[in-house]
Scaffold this active site. Structure first.
Site, PDB file in Angstrom:
ATOM      1  N   HIS A  72       0.835  -1.194   0.000  1.00 51.87           N
ATOM      2  CA  HIS A  72       0.000   0.000   0.000  1.00 51.87           C
ATOM      3  C   HIS A  72       0.873   1.248   0.000  1.00 51.87           C
ATOM      4  CE1 HIS A  72      -3.990  -1.832   1.721  1.00 51.87           C
ATOM      5  NE2 HIS A  72      -3.527  -2.482   0.660  1.00 51.87           N
ATOM      6  N   TYR A 201      -9.479   5.266   7.212  1.00 49.90           N
ATOM      7  CA  TYR A 201      -9.622   5.688   8.608  1.00 49.90           C
ATOM      8  C   TYR A 201     -10.755   6.718   8.669  1.00 49.90           C
ATOM      9  CZ  TYR A 201      -5.195   3.426   9.792  1.00 49.90           C
ATOM     10  OH  TYR A 201      -4.194   2.500  10.000  1.00 49.90           O
ATOM     11  N   PRO A 293      -4.089   0.665  18.710  1.00 51.38           N
ATOM     12  CA  PRO A 293      -3.934   0.081  17.374  1.00 51.38           C
ATOM     13  C   PRO A 293      -4.046   1.092  16.245  1.00 51.38           C
ATOM     14  CG  PRO A 293      -6.080  -0.447  18.299  1.00 51.38           C
ATOM     15  CD  PRO A 293      -5.306   0.201  19.391  1.00 51.38           C
ATOM     16  N   LYS A 297       1.246   0.284  15.133  1.00 52.35           N
ATOM     17  CA  LYS A 297       2.653   0.363  15.512  1.00 52.35           C
ATOM     18  C   LYS A 297       3.133  -0.792  16.394  1.00 52.35           C
ATOM     19  CE  LYS A 297       3.467   3.992  13.199  1.00 52.35           C
ATOM     20  NZ  LYS A 297       4.173   3.776  11.925  1.00 52.35           N
ATOM     21  N   TYR A 385       3.538   7.182   9.599  1.00 57.81           N
ATOM     22  CA  TYR A 385       2.759   5.983   9.296  1.00 57.81           C
ATOM     23  C   TYR A 385       3.639   4.902   8.661  1.00 57.81           C
ATOM     24  CZ  TYR A 385      -1.395   3.248   8.105  1.00 57.81           C
ATOM     25  OH  TYR A 385      -2.342   2.250   8.037  1.00 57.81           O
TER      26      TYR A 385
END
Length: 394
Positions: A72, A201, A293, A297, A385
Site C-alpha cells: 500500500h 480511517y 492500534p 505500531k 505511518y
C-alpha cells in the site's frame, strides 16, 4: 540445559529474535506457555512498516509475505462525509507499507525455526526467571509433569503485557506510564472482498471506524464502541449497519457484507515501561510497551526492539563489548516514545471522546482539513505511518 540466550515467549517478537540470533550463530532456546495452535489463533494487526519488512527479509522469511502481502502506497482519511487520500509513497520518497497479517508473520517464523531444528518449548507451565541481576540467570519451568532448569547468559522477555518477565522485576526498579482510553474497538474478520484497495480511517460524529484487510478476499473492520459493550451485544447485522452509517456513500455502495469468522472487543491503552533492561534481562515488544492500534505500531515496534537487542547480543559475543546491551533500553525508548506519541495523536484525532461535546468534533475536523491541504502536514502523518528509519534521531 544451557543456552546463550533464553527467550521467554514464542510470539512474533520472540520468534524473530530467535531467527536473528540463529543467523548470527548465537544459541537461543524459546520457552512458551501456550501451544503453537493457541499462538496462531491470536488475531492481531496486519500493517508492516518497511523496517519490519526488511528485518523479515534479513532472516529469510519474507518469501510468502512478498508473494501474498499487499503493498500500500497510501490510505484514506474520511471526515465530514468525504474521503481524502494520503499519498505516502510520494510524500516519503517512495516508501510503502505491507498489509500482511501478524498471524501469517508468526506462522512463517515458526516454520523457519522448525526447519532449522531450533529448540522451542511449548506448553511450559510455571515459567519463572531467576538471578537476572547476577552473572548467571536461570529460567525454570514445568513440562509434561517434569521440572526443568535452563541456565543462560541473558534472558529476553518477549512474553507480552501479562508475561512473567516484567512482573518479576522489583517494583522499585521500574516505572510504568499508562493512559487508558474510554472506548474500545469492536473488530470483525470476514471472508469478503475489502471495501477499498487501501485502508480507510474514519472520523465520524458516530465514532471512529477502520476499513482494513488481510487479502483480496478477507477483510478486517473495526468500530469504536463504549468499553461496556460486549461481543454478544453485537450481531453481525448490527455491526454492518453501524459501519454503513459511518462510511461515505461510495464506500457504502461497495461494501460487501457476510458472516464474521472472528469477532472481538479490544480496549485501547498507551503503556510504556522504563527501563527495558534489568541486569541481564531485557524486555521487548508488548512486555515493555503497548500502543493503541490506530496506526498499527505494535508489531512494528516489537520488530525494531528485537533488531536492536540482537545487535547488542551480537556485539557482546563477537567483540566482548557491553556497549550495545548498555544502550539497549535508551535506544529503544527513543523510538518507542515517538511511536507512542504518533499513536496517541492519531487516536485523539480520529475518535469521539465522551463528554467533550461537538466542539471537539469541530477541532478534529479543522485539523484533518489542515492535514490534507498542507504538504508539511500530510508529510508528517505519512512519514510516521510508514515508519521512521532505524537510525532516526541518533
Amino acid at each position: 540445559m544451557r543456552t546463550q540466550v533464553a527467550i521467554i515467549g514464542a510470539g512474533p517478537s520472540g520468534l524473530l529474535l530467535g531467527q536473528l540470533l540463529h543467523k548470527a550463530g548465537i544459541d537461543a532456546v524459546i520457552i512458551e506457555r501456550q501451544s503453537p495452535e493457541y499462538v496462531l489463533s491470536r488475531i492481531r494487526a496486519g500493517v508492516l512498516e518497511q523496517v519490519t519488512v526488511d528485518v523479515l527479509d534479513e532472516v529469510g522469511v519474507g518469501q510468502r509475505m512478498h508473494r501474498e502481502g499487499l503493498v500500500h502506497g497510501g490510505f484514506d482519511l474520511l471526515f465530514k462525509g468525504e474521503r481524502h487520500r494520503i499519498d505516502m509513497n510520494r510524500l516519503t520518497g517512495g516508501k510503502n507499507v505491507m498489509v500482511y497479517g501478524q498471524t501469517e508473520v508468526t506462522h512463517d517464523l515458526m516454520d523457519a525455526r522448525s526447519a532449522a531444528g531450533l529448540t522451542t518449548v511449548y506448553e511450559a507451565s510455571n515459567v519463572a526467571v531467576h538471578d537476572f541481576d547476577a552473572d548467571h540467570p536461570r529460567v525454570t519451568y514445568e513440562k509434561d509433569g517434569q521440572q526443568h532448569e535452563l541456565t543462560c547468559d541473558f534472558i529476553a522477555g518477549c512474553d507480552g503485557f501479562h508475561g512473567v518477565c516484567r512482573a518479576s522485576v522489583p517494583r522499585g526498579a521500574i516505572r510504568e506510564f499508562e493512559k487508558v482510553y474510554p472506548f474500545g474497538w469492536l473488530g470483525i474478520l470476514s471472508d469478503t472482498p475489502p471495501v477499498h484497495h487501501e485502508l480507510i480511517y474514519v472520523n465520524s460524529p458516530r465514532g471512529f471506524a477502520l476499513c482494513s484487510q488481510r487479502s483480496h478476499t478477507r477483510s478486517r473492520y473495526y468500530l469504536q464502541v463504549p468499553l461496556t459493550d460486549k461481543v454478544e451485544d453485537w450481531s453481525d447485522e448490527a455491526f454492518w449497519q453501524e459501519l454503513r452509517l459511518r462510511l461515505d456513500p461510495a464506500a457504502r455502495e461497495h461494501l460487501v457484507t457476510g458472516p464474521s469468522i472472528e469477532k472481538s472487543v479490544a480496549p485501547l491503552r498507551s503503556f510504556v515501561t522504563e527501563p527495558l533492561r534489568f541486569g541481564r534481562m531485557f524486555l521487548a515488544g508488548d512486555a515493555g510497551h503497548i500502543v493503541p492500534p490506530t496506526g498499527a505500531k505494535g508489531l512494528n515496534l516489537a520488530a525494531t526492539d528485537v533488531k536492536y537487542l540482537s545487535q547488542a547480543f551480537i556485539e557482546f559475543y563477537a567483540d566482548r563489548s557491553d556497549a550495545g546491551i548498555d544502550s539497549y533500553s535508551e535506544r529503544c525508548l527513543k523510538r518507542i516514545w515517538r511511536a507512542e506519541r504518533f499513536s496517541w495523536w492519531f487516536t485523539s484525532l480520529m475518535h469521539r471522546f465522551p463528554g467533550e461535546g461537538e466542539i471537539a468534533q469541530k477541532f478534529q475536523e479543522a485539523e484533518l482539513d489542515y492535514l490534507i491541504h498542507s504538504e508539511a502536514g500530510a508529510r508528517t502523518i505519512a512519514e510516521n505511518y510508514v515508519g521512521l528509519p532505524l537510525d532516526f534521531g541518533r
